[in-house]
Scaffold this active site. Structure first.
Site, PDB file in Angstrom:
ATOM      1  N   LEU A 143     -15.689   8.384  -4.570  1.00  0.00           N
ATOM      2  CA  LEU A 143     -14.335   7.923  -4.805  1.00  0.00           C
ATOM      3  C   LEU A 143     -14.182   7.000  -6.011  1.00  0.00           C
ATOM      4  CD1 LEU A 143     -12.096   8.745  -2.906  1.00  0.00           C
ATOM      5  CD2 LEU A 143     -12.152   6.461  -1.932  1.00  0.00           C
ATOM      6  N   HIS A 158      -8.347  13.087  -1.546  1.00  0.00           N
ATOM      7  CA  HIS A 158      -8.075  11.932  -2.400  1.00  0.00           C
ATOM      8  C   HIS A 158      -7.992  12.454  -3.820  1.00  0.00           C
ATOM      9  CE1 HIS A 158      -8.357   8.025  -4.280  1.00  0.00           C
ATOM     10  NE2 HIS A 158      -8.192   7.462  -3.103  1.00  0.00           N
ATOM     11  N   GLU A 196      -7.997   3.914  -5.830  1.00  0.00           N
ATOM     12  CA  GLU A 196      -6.612   4.030  -6.243  1.00  0.00           C
ATOM     13  C   GLU A 196      -6.238   2.898  -7.201  1.00  0.00           C
ATOM     14  OE1 GLU A 196      -4.712   5.613  -2.889  1.00  0.00           O
ATOM     15  OE2 GLU A 196      -2.736   4.923  -3.478  1.00  0.00           O
ATOM     16  N   ARG A 241      -0.653   9.761  -2.719  1.00  0.00           N
ATOM     17  CA  ARG A 241      -1.919  10.484  -2.858  1.00  0.00           C
ATOM     18  C   ARG A 241      -1.773  12.002  -2.868  1.00  0.00           C
ATOM     19  NH1 ARG A 241      -6.234   7.449   1.142  1.00  0.00           N
ATOM     20  NH2 ARG A 241      -6.272   5.518  -0.042  1.00  0.00           N
ATOM     21  N   GLN A 288      -7.301  15.299   4.400  1.00  0.00           N
ATOM     22  CA  GLN A 288      -6.707  14.573   3.273  1.00  0.00           C
ATOM     23  C   GLN A 288      -7.615  14.647   2.043  1.00  0.00           C
ATOM     24  OE1 GLN A 288      -6.210  10.078   3.216  1.00  0.00           O
ATOM     25  NE2 GLN A 288      -4.073  10.722   3.277  1.00  0.00           N
ATOM     26  N   ARG A 328      -2.541  10.857   6.712  1.00  0.00           N
ATOM     27  CA  ARG A 328      -2.784   9.466   7.083  1.00  0.00           C
ATOM     28  C   ARG A 328      -2.362   8.533   5.961  1.00  0.00           C
ATOM     29  NH1 ARG A 328      -6.627   5.931   5.729  1.00  0.00           N
ATOM     30  NH2 ARG A 328      -7.974   7.481   4.745  1.00  0.00           N
ATOM     31  N   PHE A 363       0.858  -1.178   0.000  1.00  0.00           N
ATOM     32  CA  PHE A 363       0.000   0.000   0.000  1.00  0.00           C
ATOM     33  C   PHE A 363       0.890   1.222   0.000  1.00  0.00           C
ATOM     34  CE2 PHE A 363      -4.468   1.189   1.368  1.00  0.00           C
ATOM     35  CZ  PHE A 363      -5.078   0.367   0.458  1.00  0.00           C
ATOM     36  N   HIS A 398     -11.492  13.810   1.761  1.00  0.00           N
ATOM     37  CA  HIS A 398     -11.618  12.390   2.033  1.00  0.00           C
ATOM     38  C   HIS A 398     -11.551  12.037   3.510  1.00  0.00           C
ATOM     39  CE1 HIS A 398     -11.409   8.176   1.196  1.00  0.00           C
ATOM     40  NE2 HIS A 398     -10.167   8.031   1.592  1.00  0.00           N
TER      41      HIS A 398
END
Lengths: 371, 282, 566
Positions: C244, C234, C247, C278, C232, C380, C118, C345
C-alpha cells in the site's frame, strides 16, 4: 539480470545431523525477503523462514547476513551486494535463539523473559477512570517520553545482536527493557508497578548491559534500547537501589565530573568495589615504567563555570541533590592538597567579587543548610 | 599543515598525559597540527546519560563550543567520547529548543554552540583529511612481519547515525594498518564483540568473558598484537586483561602508538613501552 | 495425536482475536485459548495505518446515528442496519477501553483523543495513533493478554471445524512447530482469522498469510459465506508488489498521471480530483490502464507523482511512503513518480453471522474481517475495520462466555482429525504435476483479470471456469518438504488450497449480482438495482463440490436506500 549467491543456513533436526549451508543464485532485485521468496517459489520449496507483512510492520523476518542482524524485508539486495563487495552472502538464523528449522528460531524464550518485566500498563485508578465511558486525559507532550519505545514490534533483532545476552543468560534482552521503560514514564501507570519493574529489571540484568549500542544499530524501528537501559539505571539509583557496582560507578561519575571536570580512573576500583589495592598496584606499575601518576585530574580553567552549568541542569531536572556534596568536598581537599590551590577559597572569592553566576553559592548554601 | 582541535577526554590526562605528546608528535609526521582543547571536560563517558541525558548534552555542547571558539574542527580519539559527543551534536543540531536552552547556560561562560565544527574520530580523520597515502609516505619503519589483528570497537560503528565507516563491513582500520606495512588480520573470533570496558564497573564478569572471546580469538589466529583506534578498548585489553584468570597475555596497541612507532618514533616515546602486557615485537 | 481441551478457542491472534481473548479472560474462569498460525503481533491488524472511527463524548455535533448513516451510505445500503447501529453505538466504549489499556492515541492539546476527517465520513471522527493505529492497538492488546495470562497456541494452523449440525464440538489443527494433526475439544469457537484478499495473489496489499483460513474452513464445514463478491480495491498499491501507498500521499497533494502525463482524474471527478472516494479513484485508474493509457513498457500502471511536493515535505509528511517506494519499487518519489495500480485490500464478505457475530451453529462465532455481520455491506469506509474488529471481538467473546458457561461438554469424533491427517499425507504423495508457486500465480492472475476492479458477465464466466480448473489442478500440487517440523511448504500449500476453495465463492455471486453496487462494479450493469439486488448473496459448498447460491434480505431500519452521492 544481476544475480548474487546466498549461502543459506539449513538445518532440519529430523533429517540433518548438523547444519549446513546451501547455495542459491538469486536476482539482485528488491529486498532480501524477495530473494528468499524467490528461492521458495522457484528453487527450493523446502527452505523454511518466517515472513508475513512484507512491509516492515510485523517483525517476522529478522535474520543475519554475514553475522549482522537484518530485517529481511527492509534490506535491499543491492545494498548487501555493495556492502560485502562480492563476498558471498551467508544467511543465518537469529543469534542467541534455538533453531527450530533452517532460519526459523524459537522466540518463546525472549517473550517469557520480557513478561518478567511487566511490559503492560498497570493503570493507576487515580489517573485512569474505572468508568469505561470516561476518558483519561493525556497531553500530547507527555507522550514524547515514550514515542520511540512504542515502535517495538518484537522482531528480536536486538536480542540477536546483544552482547549482554551473549554472555548472560539471565539478561532479559534490549527490547524487554525498552518495553518496560515505556511504562515507567507513563503517568497512568501505578507507582507500585514502576517500583516492581525496577526491581525485576535489576535481577534481569539491568547492570549487565555493556552499552555497545548494537541494539540501536539493528533496530529496524528506531527504538533505542541501550538508552532506555541507561534511563532505567538512572531510575533505579533514584529509587534507592544503590548497592550495585553500577550505581556506585554512576555516583563516581556524577561527583567527580562535577568536582574536577573529569572522572578519576585511579579511584574507580576503590569507590565501586572497595578495592584500594588496585590503585596502589597500578600506581606502582606505572611508576616503575617511569610514567608520572596523577592522583587527581588537574582542574581546568573554567571549572567553576562548568560547575554552574552542571548544577543548573541538575536543578532544573530536579536532581541537584543527586550530587554528594560531602564527596565533592573530599575531592576538593585532595585537589587542593595536590595542586596547592584551594577550590573552596576560589569559590568564596568569586562570590565576594560578585562574579558567581546564577547564584551558585546561594544554591549550594541552600542545599547545605546555610544562609 | 592541517590544524585540528584535539579533545582529550579522560584518556590523555593524569597518568596518560604523556599520550598527548605521542599523539602530537605522530600527527606532526603527517602534517597535522593538533591543538589541545584545554578547557574541555570529560564527555560523561556515556554514564552521565544514566543520570540525566540533558546534562550529557550540555557538557558536550560546551566541549564542542570550545572547539568552535577556536574555529577548529574537533578530533576525538576515543570511540566512546566520539559517540557521546556526536550524539550530542545530532541532538543539538536537530532540536532547536534544546540548543537554545543549553546556549542560555553557556552564555555565562561566553560560549555558544553553533554547530559549525565537525566532529572527527581518528578513523575518518585519517581517511578523509589525512589520506592513506600520506600515512604510507610517513612510514619510516614499516611494520614488516607484524601480524596485526584489527579491532574497531563499537562506538565508531554503532549507532548508524554517527558511524564513521560501513557498520557491517568497515575497512578504514585495515587500510591504515596496511599503509603502515603490517599484515592485517581482520577475520578472527570475537572481532565484532564488545571489549567490555564499560561493564567493568557494572558487571565485571561480562568484561572478562568479552576479553576471553576477543583475545582468545586474536591468539588463535596467531596475531602478534591487536590494534584498536579506541583508547578504552586498549585499556580493556591491556589493563583488564591482567584481571583474567587465564590471561592469554595478548599484547595490544592503541592505534596512534604503532603509527608513531612506524613513523620512526621510538618505542618508549610511542608509548608502546608502557603497556602492562609487553609489546615484544620489534 | 494430542487431544487438547478448552472451553473457548479463539482462532486468530489479530485485533479481533486478541480483544476477544482479553474480554473472555477477564469475564470468565473458563479455559480460553488463542490459536494463531503466526505469533499474535505478526497479525495484519498491525498494518492498519489510518485510524478507527468512533463518536466520542467530546465529538461535538456528531452522533452514533450520523456515524451509522455514513456507514450505511458507504456500504451502498447493503449493510445490515441493526448491526451497524450496534457497532456505531459501541464506538466510544471500545476506544476508551483500549485507551485505558495503553493504546497511545494521538491527543488534542487539551488531552482528549484527537479525531481527523476520513473518506465518506460527515464528521472528523477517526481516532488515530500517528500513522500506526493498528500497530499500536495490536501491541497493546497483546500486552494486555500477557498480563491476563491468556493461553496462546502460537503457530498452530486451523484445519477443520467440527460440529454436529447443531452445535460446535471442536477443531482440528496442525501444530506447525512440532508437526502433527491435533483434535481440540471445545464448547465454543470464535473465528477471527482475517481476510482473504490474498486470493488476488499477485496484486494485494495483504500480508502473505491473509488466506481466509477460517472462512475456508467454515465453508468446508457447511457454513454459509455472505456477500463474497465484494472485495475492496485500494487505488494506490505499488505496481510490483501491491504494497500500500497511503491515501495520505494524495492527501498531501500528490497527482495521478497517465502515460501522457495527464492528470486524468479531471475526467472522473473534476471537483475532488485525486481526493475522490477510494472506489472512484480505483475505477478511474483501472479505466486508464484498460484503455491503453497506462505507463511503463506494458502500460500496466499509473504514476503517482509527488515530485512537486519537494524533498522536505515528502520526508516530513510521507517518510514511510518514500522508504517503501525506494525499497519495494526501486523508485525515489523525490525524483520520479511512483508506479501504482489498484490493489486488492479488504474482503467485505465472509462468514455469515447475525448482528452479534453468531453463526447458525451454536457456539460458533466469527469476528473481524473473516466475518460478514454485515457492517460494511458492499463497501467499507476507511476507519471502520478496526472498529468492527474490536466491537465484534468483544461481543463474540461475551456471547461465547455466556454460551460456554452453560453448554454441555462436547465429544467430537476423531474422524475429522484422521481425515485431515490423510489429506496432508496425500499432499506429500501427490504426483507434483503442478507447481504450487505457478498455480498460485495463475489463480491471482485469473482473479485480477476476471474479478478485478471491473467485472463483466462473459469474462467472469470464463474466469469461473478457469477457477474450477485450477481447483482441479490443485489436487496435483505436491508438498516437497516431507518433514514434520516447521514445514512451511505444507503451510503455504494448505493456505493455497483455502484460497482455491474461496475463489469460486467470490466468483459465483459476482456473476449473479447483475448490478453495480459498492466495490462490485459491472461494466454490463453499471447501475445499482435495488429492486432486484438489495439483498445479501449467500454461498454454500455442496458435497459434490458445487457452490450453491441463495439470497437473503438486508435489514433496513432507519435509513431507506437512496442514491450514493458525495
Amino acid at each position: 539480470m544481476e544475480t548474487a549467491v546466498l549461502q543459506v543456513f539449513r538445518y532440519d533436526p529430523e533429517k540433518d545431523q548438523t547444519p549446513y549451508y546451501k547455495e542459491y543464485e538469486v536476482p539482485v532485485e528488491g529486498t532480501l525477503l524477495n530473494a528468499l521468496l524467490y528461492i521458495k517459489d522457484n528453487l527450493d520449496p523446502t527452505l523454511a523462514f518466517r515472513a508475513f507483512c512484507r512491509s516492515e510492520v510485523c517483525g517476522s523476518c529478522s535474520m543475519r547476513v554475514n553475522g549482522k542482524t537484518k530485517l529481511a524485508c527492509k534490506t535491499p539486495m543491492k545494498e548487501l551486494v555493495e556492502t560485502w563487495k562480492g563476498k558471498p552472502l551467508r544467511i543465518d538464523p537469529l543469534n542467541h535463539l534455538k533453531v527450530i528449522k533452517d532460519l526459523v528460531v524459537d522466540i518463546d524464550k525472549p517473550i517469557e523473559k520480557m513478561k518478567t518485566l511487566i511490559p503492560w500498563l498497570v493503570p493507576d485508578p487515580r489517573v485512569v477512570p474505572t468508568d469505561p465511558m470516561h476518558e483519561s486525559i493525556i497531553y500530547p507532550e507527555e507522550m514524547e517520553a515514550y514515542k520511540d519505545q512504542i515502535h517495538c514490534m518484537l522482531c528480536f533483532s536486538c536480542y540477536s545482536a546483544c552482547e549482554a545476552v551473549e554472555d548472560n543468560d539471565r539478561y532479559r534482552g534490549p527490547f524487554a527493557f525498552s518495553k518496560a521503560y515505556r511504562f515507567q514514564v507513563d503517568r497512568r501507570d501505578i507507582e507500585t508497578a514502576k517500583e516492581k519493574r525496577i526491581r525485576y529489571a535489576i535481577s534481569g540484568g539491568l547492570w549487565s548491559c555493556v552499552q555497545c549500542q548494537k541494539c540501536l544499530y539493528v533496530c529496524p524501528k528506531g527504538v533505542k534500547p541501550a538508552e532506555d537501559i541507561q534511563n532505567l539505571r538512572g531510575q533505579a539509583v533514584k529509587k534507592g537501589f544503590t548497592d550495585k557496582p553500577g550505581a556506585k560507578k554512576l555516583k563516581h561519575f556524577v561527583d567527580w565530573i562535577y568536582a574536577t571536570g573529569q572522572i578519576n580512573r585511579l579511584y574507580l576500583p576503590e569507590e565501586v568495589y572497595g578495592n584500594r589495592e588496585a590503585r596502589e598496584k597500578l600506581t606502582k606499575a606505572y611508576t616503575e615504567m617511569g610514567v608520572e601518576v596523577w592522583e587527581v585530574p588537574k582542574p581546568t580553567k573554567g571549572l567553576m563555570k562548568f560547575r554552574d552549568i552542571y548544577l543548573e541542569i541538575l536543578s532544573k531536572e530536579d536532581k541537584a541533590l543527586d550530587l554528594d556534596f560531602s564527596h565533592v568536598r573530599k575531592i576538593d581537599r585532595m585537589v587542593s592538597e595536590i595542586f596547592k590551590a584551594d577550590i573552596c577559597t576560589i569559590i568564596d572569592r568569586a562570590h565576594e567579587e560578585g562574579r558567581s553566576s546564577r547564584g551558585l553559592i546561594s544554591k549550594l548554601k541552600g542545599l547545605l543548610g546555610g544562609k | 599543515m592541517v590544524k585540528v582541535g584535539f579533545y582529550q577526554g579522560c584518556c590523555f590526562q593524569g597518568q596518560d598525559a604523556h599520550m598527548f605528546e605521542t599523539m602530537k608528535e605522530m600527527f606532526e609526521k603527517i602534517d597535522v597540527e593538533v591543538v589541545l582543547l584545554e578547557e574541555t571536560t570529560c564527555c560523561g563517558g556515556n554514564t552521565i546519560d544514566e543520570e540525566n541525558r540533558k546534562l550529557s548534552y550540555a557538557i558536550n555542547a560546551r566541549n564542542i563550543a570550545l572547539a568552535e571558539r577556536e574555529g577548529l574542527d574537533m578530533l576525538v580519539s576515543c570511540n566512546t567520547c566520539y559517540m557521546v559527543i556526536a550524539k550530542a551534536k545530532r541532538a543539538l543540531d536537530t532540536n532547536k529548543k534544546l540548543r537554545d536552552e543549553i546556549n542560555a547556560l553557556l552564555k555565562e561562560e561566553g560560549l555558544e554552540y553553533r554547530g559549525t565544527s565537525r566532529i572527527y574520530h581518528l578513523l575518518d580523520f585519517f581517511r578523509d583529511v589525512v589520506g592513506y597515502d600520506r600515512i604510507r609516505k610517513a612510514v619510516k619503519r614499516p611494520l614488516k612481519g607484524w601480524k596485526v589483528a584489527a579491532y574497531y570497537g563499537c562506538h565508531v560503528l554503532y549507532p548508524k547515525e554517527i558511524a564513521v565507516d560501513n557498520s557491517d563491513n568497515p575497512s578504514s582500520l585495515q587500510e591504515i594498518l596496511k599503509a603502515l606495512g603490517a599484515e592485517v588480520i581482520d577475520e578472527y573470533e570475537g572481532k565484532d564483540a564488545c571489549c567490555g570496558y564499560h561493564s567493568f564497573f557494572t558487571d565485571k564478569s561480562m568484561t572478562l568473558k568479552k576479553l576471553n572471546r576477543i583475545l582468545g580469538g586474536v591468539k588463535k589466529v596467531g596475531a602478534d598484537i591487536v590494534a584498536t583506534p579506541c583508547p578504552l578498548c586498549f585499556k580493556s585489553f591491556d589493563i583488564y586483561q591482567t584481571n583474567m584468570e587465564n590471561s592469554p597475555k595478548v599484547p595490544s596497541s592503541f592505534l596512534p602508538e604503532i603509527m608513531a612507532y612506524a613513523f620512526g618514533i621510538d618505542k618508549e616515546k610511542a608509548g608502546l613501552a608502557h603497556h602492562l602486557i609487553k609489546v615484544e615485537k620489534e | 495425536m494430542v487431544e487438547l481441551d478448552y472451553d473457548i478457542v479463539i482462532v486468530g491472534g489479530g485485533g479481533a482475536g486478541l480483544y476477544a481473548a482479553l474480554w473472555a479472560a477477564e469475564n470468565t474462569i473458563l479455559k480460553v485459548a488463542v490459536m494463531t498460525k503466526v505469533y499474535p503481533t505478526r497479525s495484519h491488524t498491525g498494518a492498519a495505518e489510518g485510524g478507527i472511527n468512533a463518536v466520542l463524548t467530546h465529538s461535538v455535533g456528531d452522533s452514533p446515528e450520523a456515524h451509522a448513516y455514513d456507514t450505511v451510505k458507504g456500504s451502498d445500503f447493503l449493510a445490515d442496519q441493526d448491526a451497524v447501529d450496534i457497532m456505531c453505538k459501541m464506538g466510544a466504549a471500545v476506544i476508551y477501553d483500549i485507551a485505558h489499556r495503553g493504546v497511545p492515541f494521538s491527543r488534542r492539546p487539551d488531552g482528549r483523543i484527537a479525531q481527523r476527517p476520513f473518506g465518506g465520513a460527515s464528521f472528523p471522527r477517526t481516532c488515530y495513533a500517528a500513522d500506526k493505529t493498528g500497530f499500536y492497538i495490536l501491541q497493546t492488546l497483546y500486552e494486555q493478554c500477557l498480563k491476563n495470562n491468556v493461553t496462546f497456541l502460537n503457530e498452530w494452523f486451523l484445519l477443520s471445524i467440527i460440529h454436529n449440525g447443531e452445535r460446535v464440538e471442536g477443531l482440528t489443527a496442525w501444530d506447525i512447530r512440532n508437526g502433527g494433526v491435533h483434535l481440540i475439544r471445545t464448547k465454543a469457537v470464535i473465528l477471527a482469522t482475517g481476510g482473504h484478499a490474498r486470493v488476488y495473489w499477485n496484486r494485494t496489499s495483504n500480508a502473505l498469510g491473509n488466506t481466509g483460513d477460517g472462512t475456508a474452513a467454515a465453508l468446508r464445514a457447511g457454513l454459509s459465506l455472505k456477500d463474497m463478491e465484494f472485495i475492496q480495491f485500494h487505488p494506490t498499491g505499488l505496481a510490483k508488489t501491491g504494497i500500500l501507498v497511503t491515501e495520505g500521499a494524495r492527501g498531501e497533494g500528490g497527482y495521478l498521471r497517465n502515460k501522457d502525463g495527464e492528470r486524468f482524474m479531471k475526467r472522473y471527478a473534476p471537483e475532488k480530483m485525486e481526493l475522490a472516494p477510494r472506489d472512484i479513484v480505483a475505477r478511474a485508474i483501472q479505466t486508464e490502464i484498460d484503455e491503453g493509457r497506462g505507463c511503463g513498457p506494458n502500460g500496466d500502471y499509473i504514476c503517482l507523482d509527488l515530485t512537486h511536493l519537494g524533498e522536505e515535505k515528502i520526508n516530513e509528511r510521507l517518510p514511510q511512503t518514500r522508504e517503501h517506494a525506494i525499497l519495494y519499487e526501486g523508485v525515489d518519489p523525490v525524483k520520479e513518480p511512483i508506479p501504482i495500480a489498484p490493489t486488492a485490500h479488504y474482503s467485505m464478505g465472509g462468514i455469515d453471522t447475525d448482528r452479534l457475530g453468531r453463526t447458525p451453529i451454536k457456539g460458533l462465532y466469527a469476528a473481524g474481517e473473516c466475518a460478514c455481520i454485515s457492517v460494511h455491506g458492499a463497501n467499507r469506509l476507511g476507519g471502520n475495520s478496526l472498529l468492527d474488529v474490536l466491537v465484534y471481538g468483544r461481543l463474540t467473546a461475551l456471547e461465547a462466555v455466556k454460551y460456554a458457561d452453560e453448554a454441555p461438554e462436547t465429544n467430537p469424533s476423531m474422524a475429522k482429525a484422521k481425515d485431515d491427517e490423510k489429506r496432508i499425507l496425500e499432499l506429500m504423495e501427490a504426483d507434483g504435476k503442478e507447481k504450487l508457486a505457478d498455480l498460485r500465480r495463475e489463480l491471482g492472475n485469473v482473479m485480477m483479470k476476471h474479478f478485478g476492479v471491473f467485472r463483466e458477465e462473459k469474462s467472469m464466466k470464463e474466469g469461473l471456469e478457469k477457477l474450477m480448473e485450477i481447483k482441479e489442478r490443485a489436487r496435483h500440487v505436491k508438498v516437497y518438504d516431507t518433514s514434520k517440523k516447521f514445514n512451511t511448504d505444507l503451510i503455504t500449500a494448505l493456505e493455497f488450497l483455502n484460497l482455491v476453495d474461496l475463489a469460486p465463492a467470490i466468483a459465483v455471486p459476482a456473476i449473479e449480482r447483475k448490478e453495480s453496487r459498492g466495490a462490485h462494479a459491472r461494466k454490463d450493469y453499471p447501475k445499482r438495482d435495488d429492486k432486484n439486488f438489495l439483498k445479501h448473496s449467500v454461498v454454500k459448498l455442496k458435497e459434490d463440490g458445487n457452490y450453491e447460491l441463495s439470497w437473503k434480505p438486508v435489514t433496513i431500519t432507519k435509513f431507506p436506500p437512496e442514491e450514493r452521492k458525495y
